[in-house]
Design an enzyme around this catalytic site. Structure first.
Site, PDB file in Angstrom:
ATOM      1  N   HIS A   1       1.090  -1.261  -0.165  1.00 24.09           N
ATOM      2  CA  HIS A   1      -0.286  -0.038   0.228  1.00 24.09           C
ATOM      3  C   HIS A   1       0.919   1.716   0.145  1.00 24.09           C
ATOM      4  O   HIS A   1       1.417   1.032   0.473  1.00 24.09           O
ATOM      5  CB  HIS A   1      -0.677  -0.450   1.460  1.00 24.09           C
ATOM      6  CG  HIS A   1      -1.437   1.051   0.929  1.00 24.09           C
ATOM      7  ND1 HIS A   1      -1.320   2.441   1.951  1.00 24.09           N
ATOM      8  CD2 HIS A   1      -2.872   0.960   1.048  1.00 24.09           C
ATOM      9  CE1 HIS A   1      -2.793   2.779   1.801  1.00 24.09           C
ATOM     10  NE2 HIS A   1      -3.673   2.533   1.433  1.00 24.09           N
TER      11      HIS A   1
ATOM     12  N   ASP B   1       3.651  -4.286   8.188  1.00 24.93           N
ATOM     13  CA  ASP B   1       2.152  -3.045   8.295  1.00 24.93           C
ATOM     14  C   ASP B   1       0.768  -4.441   8.519  1.00 24.93           C
ATOM     15  O   ASP B   1       0.916  -4.803   7.861  1.00 24.93           O
ATOM     16  CB  ASP B   1       1.906  -2.767   6.677  1.00 24.93           C
ATOM     17  CG  ASP B   1      -0.047  -2.189   6.057  1.00 24.93           C
ATOM     18  OD1 ASP B   1      -0.814  -2.177   6.876  1.00 24.93           O
ATOM     19  OD2 ASP B   1       0.623  -1.910   5.069  1.00 24.93           O
TER      20      ASP B   1
ATOM     21  N   GLN C   1      -4.406  -4.965   7.518  1.00 27.32           N
ATOM     22  CA  GLN C   1      -5.544  -6.163   6.995  1.00 27.32           C
ATOM     23  C   GLN C   1      -5.165  -7.499   7.457  1.00 27.32           C
ATOM     24  O   GLN C   1      -5.822  -7.660   6.530  1.00 27.32           O
ATOM     25  CB  GLN C   1      -5.405  -6.143   5.244  1.00 27.32           C
ATOM     26  CG  GLN C   1      -5.239  -4.806   4.521  1.00 27.32           C
ATOM     27  CD  GLN C   1      -6.734  -4.533   4.430  1.00 27.32           C
ATOM     28  OE1 GLN C   1      -7.871  -4.950   4.814  1.00 27.32           O
ATOM     29  NE2 GLN C   1      -7.144  -3.529   3.597  1.00 27.32           N
TER      30      GLN C   1
ATOM     31  N   LYS D   1     -10.240   0.434  10.777  1.00 29.95           N
ATOM     32  CA  LYS D   1     -10.543  -1.029  10.277  1.00 29.95           C
ATOM     33  C   LYS D   1     -10.838  -2.622  10.431  1.00 29.95           C
ATOM     34  O   LYS D   1     -10.906  -3.837  10.618  1.00 29.95           O
ATOM     35  CB  LYS D   1      -9.345  -1.007   8.953  1.00 29.95           C
ATOM     36  CG  LYS D   1      -9.112  -1.054   8.222  1.00 29.95           C
ATOM     37  CD  LYS D   1      -7.238  -1.379   6.966  1.00 29.95           C
ATOM     38  CE  LYS D   1      -7.754  -0.136   6.001  1.00 29.95           C
ATOM     39  NZ  LYS D   1      -8.306   0.699   5.312  1.00 29.95           N
TER      40      LYS D   1
ATOM     41  N   CYS E   1      -4.744   1.920  -4.098  1.00 36.94           N
ATOM     42  CA  CYS E   1      -3.427   2.777  -3.574  1.00 36.94           C
ATOM     43  C   CYS E   1      -2.225   1.575  -3.415  1.00 36.94           C
ATOM     44  O   CYS E   1      -0.982   1.783  -2.852  1.00 36.94           O
ATOM     45  CB  CYS E   1      -3.458   3.164  -1.677  1.00 36.94           C
ATOM     46  SG  CYS E   1      -4.655   3.848  -1.861  1.00 36.94           S
TER      47      CYS E   1
HETATM   48  C1  LIG Z   1      -2.338  -2.693   3.524  1.00 36.89           C
HETATM   49  C2  LIG Z   1      -3.175  -1.157   3.441  1.00 36.89           C
HETATM   50  N1  LIG Z   1      -1.531  -0.763   4.302  1.00 36.89           N
HETATM   51  C3  LIG Z   1      -2.479   0.829   5.003  1.00 36.89           C
HETATM   52  C4  LIG Z   1      -3.158   1.180   4.719  1.00 36.89           C
HETATM   53  C5  LIG Z   1      -4.008   2.838   5.286  1.00 36.89           C
HETATM   54  O1  LIG Z   1      -4.607   2.734   6.312  1.00 36.89           O
HETATM   55  P1  LIG Z   1      -4.706   4.003   7.181  1.00 36.89           P
HETATM   56  O2  LIG Z   1      -5.764   4.316   5.874  1.00 36.89           O
HETATM   57  O3  LIG Z   1      -5.858   3.706   7.590  1.00 36.89           O
HETATM   58  O4  LIG Z   1      -3.891   4.781   7.428  1.00 36.89           O
HETATM   59  C6  LIG Z   1      -4.362   0.323   4.527  1.00 36.89           C
HETATM   60  C7  LIG Z   1      -5.613   1.105   4.095  1.00 36.89           C
HETATM   61  O5  LIG Z   1      -6.448   0.304   3.147  1.00 36.89           O
HETATM   62  C8  LIG Z   1      -3.857  -1.003   3.726  1.00 36.89           C
HETATM   63  O6  LIG Z   1      -5.335  -1.349   3.774  1.00 36.89           O
END
Ligand SMILES: Cc1ncc(COP(=O)(O)O)c(C=O)c1O
Length: 406
Positions: free
Chosen positions: A118, A195, A198, A221, A359
């Site tokens: 992401h 990270d 998910q 999430k 993203c």
């Molecule tokens: C794998 C991953 N990393 C980071 C993020 C960013 O999360 P946030 O927008 O809650 O900061 C997301 C959001 O969809 C994600 O799916």
């Protein structure tokens, strides 16, 4: 026994949208009553700032806020002082990257990551590549986003200072071998930054067992409020790392010469008034998920995802990108139909999914397209909803997708 009917009663969104099939849980999840009530109680009868007041209301707010830290620590198996609250995964990942910059990294050092990540897991490192001369390199991933440990071993070398990777990929749901990657990183004197956006909402996360150095995840999430998140770090690393935000609440003292003494972690990462009600709601979310059991949630999602995948495999009009991944989203396209048009057709049938690149803007280098539809499930979804979605997917053609505009 996992009673999904009973679980759905916890979520007012289902009562308010009885015909909606919500398969956009990778973007954000619905909130259960215990979380809504925790936030509302704070607004209705608990409002006060934290760590600043000497009156009973403020002391009570301290207890709720610091109590949430204890709940999150239990949720991921760490010490409460290793949990810093942030605005979300993005904020946590930025803190980790820029916080590591001066302390852990020097020009020529390498960050090893993947092309499946992401944006929030790549862009901060790209900036460091430009601004402080580190280099970003990639571990290859297979066509369904999975990293194989032999490829990581081949990509590893002594200039690597951190492996930065999502435990579960947000488009393809690939589950990466975090424990093995942590071992590999540590054998080379490097760190592992995970990270968990998910993964943490969907499976048990034990940072001690996995031996993770840093972990980032978002509250919204995992049934929690928006604008909340967690930065986990091993305590000695949090103590060494630099906070990127400075201000009230995080300094012990400073003088007019500009000499500043910071508080210890985790407070030094929480500059300014925090998102108090959000954090309290996040604590309630962790407690709620633990009361159902993270292993139960994981098993249920695996079963439902398997049911979904078997049906999708039978659809001739659908290209299915991640049939073999056991959990996570179902990523697909309707053949010959632009992803957003196809998602529009599903929306016209009451089904909420996400389309686009999610993203993960360099993932197309692996899967060959930067437009997919992502149907992402959570603990409250049902087989009936899957059936409705699959039926609507089977109906997607160029004509049906364009037809919704006329
Ligand atoms: C794998 C991953 N990393 C980071 C993020 C960013 O999360 P946030 O927008 O809650 O900061 C997301 C959001 O969809 C994600 O799916």
């Amino acid at each position: 026994m996992f009673d999904v009917k009973k679980i759905r009663e916890d979520y007012p969104m289902f009562a308010n949208h009885p015909d909606l099939v919500y398969f956009d849980n990778g973007a954000t999840t619905f909130k259960p009553k215990p979380v809504i009530n925790a936030v509302m109680d704070f607004y209705n009868s608990g409002t006060s700032n934290v760590h600043r007041g000497d009156y009973p209301l403020s002391v009570h707010a301290d207890q709720l806020y610091d109590g949430a830290r204890v709940k999150i620590a239990k949720f991921i198996n760490c010490d409460p002082k290793e949990v810093a609250f942030t605005a979300g995964t993005t904020a946590s990942m930025n803190q980790i990257a820029y916080g590591m910059e001066h302390v852990f990294l020097k020009p020529g050092d390498v960050i090893l990551t993947t092309r499946t990540e992401h944006a929030s897991n790549l862009l901060p490192w790209y900036r460091l590549e430009k601004n402080c001369g580190i280099k970003v390199e990639y571990i290859p991933a297979d066509s369904q986003g999975r990293v194989h440990i032999e490829d990581a071993e081949n990509a590893m070398h002594d200039k690597v200072k951190a492996i930065v990777i999502a435990c579960v990929n947000n488009v393809l749901g690939a589950v990466q071998p975090i424990k093995e990657l942590a071992k590999l990183a540590h054998e080379h004197g490097a760190y592992i930054v995970v990270d968990g956006a998910q993964s943490v909402p969907h499976r048990k996360t034990d940072v001690k067992d996995l031996d993770i150095d840093f972990l980032a995840f978002s509250g919204h999430k995992m049934c929690g409020p928006g604008g909340t998140g967690v930065l986990y770090g091993k305590y000695e690393l949090l103590e060494r790392m630099d906070p990127i935000s400075l201000g009230g609440g995080m300094n012990a003292r400073f003088d007019s010469c500009g000499d500043v003494i910071l508080k210890s972690a985790p407070e030094k990462y929480e500059a300014g008034t925090p998102n108090i009600e959000g954090v309290i709601g996040l604590g309630a979310a962790a407690e709620y998920l633990m009361s159902i059991g993270m292993d139960n949630i994981h098993e249920r999602e695996k079963q439902l995802r398997g049911y979904f995948a078997e049906k999708v495999k039978q659809l001739d009009n659908i290209e299915f990108y991640n049939p073999d991944n056991e959990t996570g989203p179902v990523a697909f396209n309707a053949k010959g139909v632009f992803a957003q048009d196809a998602a529009g057709y599903l929306a016209s049938q009451g089904i909420a999914v996400r389309s686009g690149n999610h993203c993960a803007k360099i993932l197309h280098e692996i899967i060959g397209t930067d437009q997919t539809i992502r149907a992402s499930l959570y603990l409250y979804n049902t087989e009936e909803e899957v059936d409705r979605c699959v039926k609507a997917m089977s109906e997607i053609t160029l004509e049906s997708a364009i037809g919704i505009f006329f």
